[in-house]
Design a protein around this motif. Sequence first.
Motif, mmCIF file in Angstrom:
data_model
loop_
_atom_site.group_PDB
_atom_site.id
_atom_site.type_symbol
_atom_site.label_atom_id
_atom_site.label_comp_id
_atom_site.label_asym_id
_atom_site.label_seq_id
_atom_site.Cartn_x
_atom_site.Cartn_y
_atom_site.Cartn_z
ATOM 1 N N SER A 86 0.842 -1.195 0.000
ATOM 2 C CA SER A 86 0.000 0.000 0.000
ATOM 3 C C SER A 86 0.880 1.249 0.000
ATOM 4 O O SER A 86 2.109 1.175 0.093
ATOM 5 N N ARG A 111 -3.973 3.999 -0.052
ATOM 6 C CA ARG A 111 -4.405 3.306 -1.263
ATOM 7 C C ARG A 111 -3.503 2.145 -1.581
ATOM 8 O O ARG A 111 -2.376 2.052 -1.084
ATOM 9 N N TRP A 119 -8.710 -0.178 -4.413
ATOM 10 C CA TRP A 119 -9.303 0.470 -3.253
ATOM 11 C C TRP A 119 -8.500 1.712 -2.885
ATOM 12 O O TRP A 119 -7.304 1.826 -3.160
ATOM 13 N N GLU A 120 -9.178 2.635 -2.234
ATOM 14 C CA GLU A 120 -8.554 3.892 -1.827
ATOM 15 C C GLU A 120 -9.421 4.559 -0.766
ATOM 16 O O GLU A 120 -10.650 4.553 -0.839
#
Length: 351
Positions: A86, A111, A119-120
Amino acid sequence: TGREGLVVDLIHAPQDTTSQISAFQEDTGLRNEDFQGPGTGVRLMVKHWDIHDAGVSWDSQPAAASSGERTEARLAAQAGIPLGPSRLNFGVFGDYQNHAGMRPGGFVAFRQSQQNPWWELVVESGGRAPRSDELLTPLKHVVTLRDLQLLPNPDLKHEKTLRANILLNFSLVGFDLALDASGRRLREGITWVADSGETIVGHWSNELDMNSTRLTASVARQGRFLGWGRARLEGTWQNFDEMSAPAAMLPPKKYLRMELMWEQHLFQEDGIIQLALLTTHRGQMNDPWDVTRSVILPPSTLSNLLVGFRLVGTNISLNFRNVTDQRVRLSAGTLSPGREMDLRLHWVFLY
């Protein structure tokens, strides 16, 4: 009016990643005006503008002449650090305006660390500065035979906004799915407030406190169909909780959009025929010119048809706007134009 200024950027951006941070457009968060990537950098911006309004309006009683100036400055910094699979991005800024004073702000974004993250999560704090018409210039809007007077307020301050946003992008059994959900808390927002004993005369004020939520979901599918085709359906739903003075204007609570696209290559990467049908359904909404919000516009649906052809660097496109020739109401006194056609020719030669 006149405006001049200076912007200095010093940015170091890594080459192996692309920012997908979802910036909200209604507020001046860092990533709306400043850095567009996940790198480390600083920005210094200084801007000055002045306005001189003679007060000549569109009726027989011109408003009083007004003039003024505004100086703005912003100092911003942001950085990003990898955390395993991430990435954490964060930034801070300070805004100054000679009318509204100082305002700090910032953001934190977490993110997936890849070019197209699935995804974020973003949390931002900020808020817009007052516009020139809200600070200095009296305006008049004619709505349903009423002359609404929008008087300026030179003592306006920055709005205060806190927003959280989560974005998901993934594929399931051949469909591309996306979900964008956000919540916003607005304090000391700028809105139009009627003067005492009046219904059509009022001034701008920092009296709006409002919570809002927004959800946008989309589903898309692409594949071969006598060429290449893509279909996409997207919907947006919004909700607003006004806790003090009403907002001067609210967007529709519902939007629906449909895109149908088709492309055929007659030759290898050339001789390309393109067709696209874009349909937008807008739910009922307030008249954007009526700050009293007493006029409700009915729902409307509009469609555009695009036809394009590309050959040897030449692009020809036809855009049939409002292809069904519907006249929908844009405000209490304005209808949308009927069917229109736009022709464009674009030629590029590369050697």
